[in-house]
Enzyme design. Structure first.
Site, mmCIF file in Angstrom:
data_model
loop_
_atom_site.group_PDB
_atom_site.id
_atom_site.type_symbol
_atom_site.label_atom_id
_atom_site.label_comp_id
_atom_site.label_asym_id
_atom_site.label_seq_id
_atom_site.Cartn_x
_atom_site.Cartn_y
_atom_site.Cartn_z
ATOM 1 N N THR A 187 0.849 -1.193 0.000
ATOM 2 C CA THR A 187 0.000 0.000 0.000
ATOM 3 C C THR A 187 0.880 1.236 0.000
ATOM 4 O OG1 THR A 187 -1.502 -1.259 1.408
ATOM 5 C CG2 THR A 187 -1.871 1.116 1.292
ATOM 6 N N GLU A 190 9.620 -7.879 -2.781
ATOM 7 C CA GLU A 190 10.177 -6.839 -3.646
ATOM 8 C C GLU A 190 11.624 -7.143 -3.996
ATOM 9 O OE1 GLU A 190 8.505 -6.294 -0.918
ATOM 10 O OE2 GLU A 190 6.839 -4.930 -1.369
ATOM 11 N N ARG A 214 6.037 6.921 0.283
ATOM 12 C CA ARG A 214 5.383 6.566 1.546
ATOM 13 C C ARG A 214 6.388 6.612 2.686
ATOM 14 N NH1 ARG A 214 3.031 0.424 2.944
ATOM 15 N NH2 ARG A 214 4.007 0.467 4.986
ATOM 16 N N ASN A 216 -4.194 -8.458 4.241
ATOM 17 C CA ASN A 216 -4.038 -7.064 4.641
ATOM 18 C C ASN A 216 -3.954 -6.107 3.463
ATOM 19 O OD1 ASN A 216 -3.647 -5.050 6.661
ATOM 20 N ND2 ASN A 216 -1.510 -4.962 6.062
HETATM 21 C C1 LIG Z 1 8.686 -5.341 2.257
HETATM 22 C C2 LIG Z 1 7.203 -5.180 2.325
HETATM 23 N N1 LIG Z 1 6.483 -5.442 1.223
HETATM 24 C C3 LIG Z 1 5.143 -5.323 1.241
HETATM 25 C C4 LIG Z 1 4.527 -4.918 2.366
HETATM 26 C C5 LIG Z 1 3.038 -4.714 2.347
HETATM 27 N N2 LIG Z 1 2.329 -5.728 3.087
HETATM 28 C C6 LIG Z 1 1.989 -5.557 4.360
HETATM 29 S S1 LIG Z 1 1.138 -6.823 4.980
HETATM 30 C C7 LIG Z 1 1.149 -7.619 3.504
HETATM 31 C C8 LIG Z 1 0.437 -8.911 3.287
HETATM 32 C C9 LIG Z 1 0.297 -9.732 4.496
HETATM 33 O O1 LIG Z 1 -0.227 -10.958 4.126
HETATM 34 P P1 LIG Z 1 -0.135 -12.212 5.061
HETATM 35 O O2 LIG Z 1 1.263 -12.425 5.516
HETATM 36 O O3 LIG Z 1 -0.782 -13.339 4.382
HETATM 37 O O4 LIG Z 1 -0.953 -11.759 6.342
HETATM 38 P P2 LIG Z 1 -2.502 -11.411 6.424
HETATM 39 O O5 LIG Z 1 -2.644 -9.991 6.090
HETATM 40 O O6 LIG Z 1 -3.218 -12.311 5.484
HETATM 41 O O7 LIG Z 1 -2.818 -11.685 7.851
HETATM 42 C C10 LIG Z 1 1.865 -6.909 2.561
HETATM 43 C C11 LIG Z 1 2.066 -7.338 1.184
HETATM 44 C C12 LIG Z 1 5.319 -4.630 3.482
HETATM 45 N N3 LIG Z 1 4.801 -4.227 4.627
HETATM 46 N N4 LIG Z 1 6.629 -4.775 3.439
#
Ligand SMILES: Cc1ncc(C[n+]2csc(CCOP(=O)(O)OP(=O)(O)O)c2C)c(N)n1
Ligand code: SF4
Ligand code: SF4
Length: 1314
Positions: free
Chosen positions: A116, A149, A199, A1109
């Site tokens: 995000t 990433e 961000r 999320n």
């Molecule tokens: C390096 C990085 N890339 C992307 C994100 C964005 N991000 C935050 S939470 C998330 C997904 C979380 O998914 P999951 O581990 O399945 O947990 P859930 O939300 O399903 O509980 C992402 C992609 C981040 N915080 N840091």
């Protein structure tokens, strides 16, 4: 500039006086009311002057339904609204879409990963690729989701090395993970564009909001950096970047402000694709592309890249690239000119706006420049000579171009940075400008020195208003300007913040917007559809020819939080990168908001306010409204409308979704479009938006639209509201007791933040390291449920299952003695408690109506029909009092074994009232964890839903028991959580071992007579020293030691030292918690390393099978045939994902890892047993938890999560098993135990209950059928394998760990290892 400056003569005069004195600003007080300008509250009873664009409403009679035909128009679309450019080119879209269109058109390959607010760009290109959309080269983009990433950047680098035109989208932590490859891509002089929604970075806290910390953290990588200041620019600069990178061979980072630009919808003129195509077919670009491709790795003309160099040549090679950077500026100018020739919009890398003879100039980059531009217009119209220099090209920087843009008359320069570089001599843009000016002055001895100051604004999307920009100019013109300042906050600690402007105070209501701009605010509740409906509304308005802008602000709750939609529209281009300050139209979609938040502070006097309320009669409303709100209404004299939108929605079959009702009312009352055509367009947009959900849903929404206006009631504001007074409310003793020692934080920080007043808090109230005290959700009392469960004692068998499944800890068993019950409220009925040791007590199930979300899981789970959901209003008062009373009862946790379903619920949950979605499947696991081990729990929590519902300031759901013990929770990052948890465990173990040695030394010293201590202390220390690894006995002794040590610590330094470390007498349990995105993808490398570590840590994976999320992107836990985002193209390729990765099997392959696969909703006993065993196991434990999520689209709603989970287990889709290496295989006992032994039920029919599987079924039934069949086969095959394992056919289910070890390789002596 189209900004109109509605300024009073007195303001002008005071400004002129001020500039004439050229001294510090006089205290002019507030500007007085000007016509159409200063929107101060009118004197009592006097209607405010009409705002521009207003036409007096032909009113609806007071307290009567507003007939659909009544003309209550308030906005008049000026004739000029659709003049100018052809309507077809002007479309409302947000910055992400504006950018993605260009990125898609000119790129062949993209590697994406969600973060995000950049995620939407990835989603869009993925979707377009899936639809087969062709780019300007006639190719469909190849879009691939990566595991992180790091992976996306590596793959991007590879695609570029193969000669592709490749791009990606990211920001913040994601951008940081790309740094190593960014150096590589730039070092190899590769054309590439990375689009970044700038961000904030995770420091003392994570923030998803916008500033320039991330892009400034990569400014040294060798990428050109081009900044867009608006949505239109995001579109145009995206193309400039792609052209300039081809021209220059320097990779470009194109960035714009996260949320403020990425998510702002604005009317923009799009660049027709044929024009882009024509541009790229110029020989210059054809050659550049050809050159890029000719450099690709290819065995027919091989070369080697990525060599190792030594001190002899590395330096020269770096310097050799200078000429590319030297030339880049001209390439950017040329690209801007080319785009201008096509679009008519011309840009410069450094662009000055303002007085030609300005004395004072602000230099700024990003969307904030628009607010400064408004301030410049305001000040210059009032006699000042000021200007703004907008920086678009930050790297490579051009001294000459910057100096050429700066007016020679500028004597004072203020540089504004949207970032913070702690401990630096100034932020990066400031330092850059200082260096330029210094060099220029040094080059021309005797030249006039300019006075330069720098300051910071807008971190994490902090509002930056024109009034703040005016304050910046005031500071600059003052005799002793503040340097290194901040603006927009109150820094009462280091005193660096600028005071509010005296000329244009932020709340003066002076508009610097273009005349005729109509402003609206819609207060909604997260997930109630308000935001979505407003997005559609602004698109309808924009597509009808008006200039439109929309921005949406949210709090951190996953659902049930506050959303505010800020809409503006009018005849002229709207910049205004800040929230609506004075709304002409305000909709309050939930009546409780009137009391909870200061909604009306942003309502324009005489504006329109519409409230969704059950009190559509003024007398009834009068009883409900707080005095403050009545007074505001009496003062502002809005046209007040009431509507029971919830009743209309219910009658139309929409449940609690009031969004379409409120939208229809908006079109009716605002008059922005002829009502018939507005309704037609609204219905059309409904049909499109809900197409995926089927015709029934569309029809229900249409019915709500048709019924809305006749339910509208115009209300007169009683005159006596002006004198309303309310007695001050004192918090109840129960609330005070709950707040405990946290009271100060709660009162000073949490309460104002929860009332959406956090912006006003000064620096001094915050703990600088960002730590939060526990248990702050207990004060929220959100009251979001429409209906709550009540207990039917006569049916209850006291199983505690309702409490077990509640995701929010809002329903609990209470045990009370007869004596305690004497003080209970009258409605607090109870029954004799059942079970050994409970016979003296009374039992009751108690719900907290103010904390319940109304998810209905408990009523579904109750096997005895002992809970009934009833409208909250009918029980609120009595049940709230009952809850308060139940909280005063002592915890009776030792009466039953806590590792049982019933016993676990007699333990206080040490997580409560989180902001997770209604019915969330993740929270009950963590709640149970806290009930089993909460008083000794340390949690390392990966970023994801669990870190958001578990740690969004100021709401900390983790709380403490009566002793003050509770979970110690920390989030490091998304990608490093396993390693972070391992580090915590290692550090804790190491310190405890030292403590244990210390106790041994003490006892030895005592024996030797060099330390004197009481016999009780000595004995207790000796017992602890033997039992220190036993969490039950050892921790009990640790507790007993505390008072003894306190009393005797002064006797000897060794005792004093032990006292200082006394918190380690308590043995902790470390749990590493995160979602599947973390465990299966981005964190898998680290997780794998921890699995192999042998450390005594526990890993809990909350498997929602998607990245919940960030909106439901595919992870490697996503099962075959489930449709998830970022994988849209797969269906087209006849395959929806690979089969789910078997993390359990991978972990079991190590042979020494405890592994459980469990489902709380399907088998309460299993999860309890698995968690207890995992914690007891003296090595690494992994518990895989099936977690239903709103992303699954369960057709009967989250309240059916229990039934759904049971089916998932019964069909074999989600197996229940435990692999315990402590059990040695001996033919009788087996380490692997299959707990879901028999398969029953039909997988296909279970899959049909969830939208994630149904989407493919609807689109490609054949492919879906094939995949479901494959899945069924795989499920059965796995089940058979498990049966063999459980029978001891194989002691270690996969490969024994020994067999996997690679042959030991010895490093060559003298090799150069990197
Ligand atoms: C390096 C990085 N890339 C992307 C994100 C964005 N991000 C935050 S939470 C998330 C997904 C979380 O998914 P999951 O581990 O399945 O947990 P859930 O939300 O399903 O509980 C992402 C992609 C981040 N915080 N840091
Ligand atoms: S309705 Fe949901 S939130 Fe409310 S008590 Fe029941 S399970 Fe908990
Ligand atoms: S896991 Fe799913 S249900 Fe739970 S908070 Fe996240 S999105 Fe909501």
């Amino acid at each position: 500039m189209e900004t109109s400056l509605h300024t009073s003569r007195r303001v002008v005069k005071s400004l002129k006086d001020e500039s004439a004195r050229k001294a510090s600003l006089p205290s002019v007080g507030r500007p007085s009311v000007a016509k159409h300008a200063v929107r101060a509250a009118p004197p009592d009873g006097v209607a405010a002057p009409p705002a521009p664009g207003y036409k007096p409403a032909a009113d609806v009679p007071a307290s009567t339904p507003a007939a659909p035909s009544s003309n209550v128009v308030t906005f008049t679309a000026p004739k000029s609204a659709s003049s100018g450019k052809p309507a077809s080119k002007e479309v409302p879209m947000d910055g992400n879409e504006a950018t993605a269109h260009v990125a898609y058109a000119v790129s062949d390959v993209s590697f994406i990963y969600p973060i995000t607010p950049a995620t939407n760009m990835g989603e869009m290109v993925d979707q377009w690729a899936a639809e087969g959309r062709k780019n300007v080269f006639g190719n469909v983009m190849s879009v691939t989701e990566m595991e992180s990433e790091t992976g996306a950047a590596g793959a991007l680098h590879g695609a570029l090395a193969a000669g592709s035109l490749a791009t990606s989208f990211t920001c913040s932590q994601g951008l940081l993970l790309m740094v190593p490859n960014m150096y590589k891509i730039a070092g190899e002089l590769t054309p590439c564009v990375l689009h970044v929604t700038a961000r904030a970075l995770a420091k003392h806290a994570l923030s998803i909001f916008g500033d320039h910390q991330d892009v400034m953290a990569v400014r040294q990588t060798g990428w050109a950096m081009l900044c867009s200041h608006s949505v239109q620019e995001a579109h145009d600069m995206a193309l400039v970047s792609h052209l300039a990178t081809l021209r220059s061979s320097v990779p470009f980072l194109h960035f714009f402000d996260g949320f403020r630009t990425s998510h702002e919808i604005n009317t923009i003129a799009t660049i027709p694709e044929p024009a882009i195509k024509e541009l790229l077919s110029k020989p210059l670009y054809r050659d550049a592309i050809q050159h890029h491709r000719s450099r690709a790795l290819n065995p027919t003309h091989p070369h080697q890249r990525g060599t190792a160099q030594g001190p002899d040549v590395y330096f020269q090679c770096i310097e050799g690239a200078n000429r590319f950077y030297d030339a880049a500026y001209e390439h950017v100018v040329a690209a801007m000119d080319e785009v201008a020739a096509v679009t008519g919009r011309s840009y410069k890398p450094y662009e000055y706006v303002g007085a030609a003879d300005a004395t004072d100039v602000v230099v700024v980059m990003g969307s904030g420049s628009q607010a400064v531009e408004e301030a410049v217009g305001f000040l210059n119209a009032n006699g000042r000579k000021v200007g703004v220099l907008k920086v678009r090209l930050f790297r490579p920087w051009s001294n000459d171009a910057f100096l050429a843009a700066l007016p020679p008359s500028a004597a004072r320069v203020c540089v504004l940075d949207r970032t913070k570089e702690s401990g630096s001599a100034g932020e990066p843009l400031y330092q850059q400008v200082c260096a330029v000016l210094h060099e220029a002055e040094a080059a021309e001895p005797g030249s006039r020195r300019r006075y330069v100051v720098g300051g910071r604004f807008g971190l994490a999307s902090k509002e930056f208003l024109p009034s703040h920009a005016v304050a910046v100019f005031e500071n600059l013109a003052s005799p002793r300007p503040l340097r290194d300042f901040s603006v927009g906050i109150v820094d009462d600690v280091t005193h660096r913040s600028l005071p509010d402007s005296a000329l244009l105070p932020p709340d003066a209501g002076v508009s610097t917007l273009p005349p005729g701009t109509f402003e609206c605010m819609f207060w909604g509740m997260g997930s109630d559809g308000t935001v979505g409906a407003n997005k559609e509304a602004i698109k309808i308005i924009g597509n009808a020819g008006l200039q439109a802008q929309a921005y949406f602000s949210y709090d951190a709750k996953k659902s049930g939080g506050v959303t505010v939609s800020h809409l503006r529209f009018g005849p002229h281009k709207i910049a205004a990168p800040y929230l609506v300050q004075q709304a002409d139209y305000m909709a309050i979609n939930h009546q409780s908001y009137l009391a909870k938040y200061d909604t009306l502070v942003n309502l324009k006097p005489g504006g329109v306010v519409v409230v969704n309320t059950t009190f559509t009669d003024v007398a009834a409303l009068s009883k409900y409204l707080p005095a403050k709100v009545k007074k505001q209404l009496a003062s502002l004299q809005p046209r007040l409308y009431l509507i029971d939108a919830a009743a209309v929605a219910r009658a139309s079959g929409l449940g609690k979704h009031v969004n379409m009702v409120m939208q229809t009312v908006f079109f009716q009352l605002s008059g922005v479009l002829p009502i018939d055509s507005a309704i037609g367009l609204l219905k059309k947009s409904i049909a499109k938006a809900y197409e995926r959900k089927g015709p029934e849903v569309v029809a229900k929404n249409h019915a709500a639209v048709d019924a809305a206006v006749s339910a509208l009631v115009r209300a007169d504001i009683p005159a006596d509201w002006a004198a309303a007074e309310t007695a001050p409310v004192n918090p109840s003793p129960a609330a005070k007791a709950a707040a405990g020692s946290r009271l100060e934080f709660i009162e000073r920080v949490a309460r104002p933040m929860l009332a959406l007043q956090g912006d006003k808090l000064p620096v001094s109230v915050f703990p600088p390291e960002g730590f939060a005290p526990p248990g702050t959700t207990a004060i929220e009392k959100r009251a979001v449920a429409a209906a709550v469960p009540v207990w039917k004692a006569e049916n209850c068998t006291q199983c505690n299952i309702c409490s077990f499944v509640c995701p929010h800890a809002a329903i609990r068993p209470a045990l009370a003695s007869a004596a305690e019950l004497a003080g209970a409220p009258p409605a607090f009925t109870a029954i004799p408690a059942k079970g050994p040791g409970l016979s003296e007590l009374q039992y009751r199930i108690q719900v907290s109506p103010l904390d319940c979300t109304g998810c209905d899981l408990c009523t579904h789970a109750c096997p005895d029909d002992a809970l009934q959901s009833v409208p909250i209003a009918s029980v609120l008062e009595a049940e709230a009092a009952n809850w308060d009373f139940s909280m005063t009862l002592p915890e009776r946790k030792d009466l039953m074994d806590k590792a049982t379903v019933k016993g676990s619920q007699l333990q206080q949950p040490l997580i409560e009232f989180s902001g997770a979605c209604e019915g969330c499947g993740e929270t009950p696991y963590v709640k149970l964890l806290t009930q089993l081990f909460g008083d000794r729990l340390i949690m390392a929590n990966a970023t994801g839903c669990s870190s958001i519902w578990g740690g969004s300031a100021p709401a900390n759901p983790y709380t403490t028991n009566a002793e003050g013990y509770g979970p110690a929770w920390a989030n490091s990052l998304f990608e490093d959580n396993a390693q972070f948890g391992l580090g915590i465990a290692t550090g804790t173990v190491q310190r405890r071992e030292a403590l244990h040695r210390h106790v041994g030394e003490l006892l030895a010293a005592d024996a030797a007579g060099t330390v004197h201590m009481s016999a009780e202390l000595r004995d207790t220390l000796a017992s602890w020293s033997s039992a220190w690894q036993d969490p039950e006995a050892g921790n009990a002794l640790g507790r007993a030691l505390q008072p003894l040590l306190e009393a005797e610590r002064g006797a000897h330094p060794l005792l004093q030292a032990l006292w200082a470390e006394r918190d380690l007498l308590h043995k902790a349990t470390v749990w590493i918690v995160g979602g599947d995105g973390w465990a299966y993808d981005i964190g898998f490398g680290g997780l794998d390393h921890v699995l192999a570590s042998g450390a005594n840590v526990n890993i809990l994976v909350l498997d929602t099978e998607v990245y919940s999320n960030t909106g439901g992107q595919r992870s490697k836990a996503t099962p075959l045939s489930a449709v998830a985002k970022f994988a849209a193209g797969e269906a087209g390729r006849g395959r929806q994902g690979p089969p789910k990765k078997d993390l359990g099997a991978i972990a079991m392959s190590y042979g020494d890892v405890y592994v459980a696969s469990t489902s709380l909703h399907a088998n309460y006993g299993h999860v309890t047993k698995a968690l207890a065993e995992a914690e007891r196991y003296p090595g690494v434990s992994l518990v895989l938890c099936y977690a239903p999520c709103i992303m699954h689209g369960i057709s009967s709603g989250m309240c059916s999560a229990i039934e759904e989970s049971k089916m998932a287990v019964d069909t074999g889709y989600w197996p229940l098993y435990r692999y315990n290496p402590s059990i040695k295989e001996d033919g009788v006992h087996h380490p692997f135990q299959l707990d879901s032994k028999r398969l029953k039920g039909d997988l296909e029919s279970w899959l049909s209950h969830e939208n994630r599987f149904n989407i493919l079924n609807r689109k490609q039934p054949e492919a879906a059928g094939r995949m479901h069949h494959d899945m069924d086969d795989a499920v059965h095959a796995r089940h058979d394998r498990f049966k063999h394992l459980a029978a001891g056919d194989l002691a270690k289910p996969m490969q024994p760990a020994e067999a996997q070890k690679p042959p030991h390789s010895k490093g060559d002596a003298g090799c150069s290892c990197h």
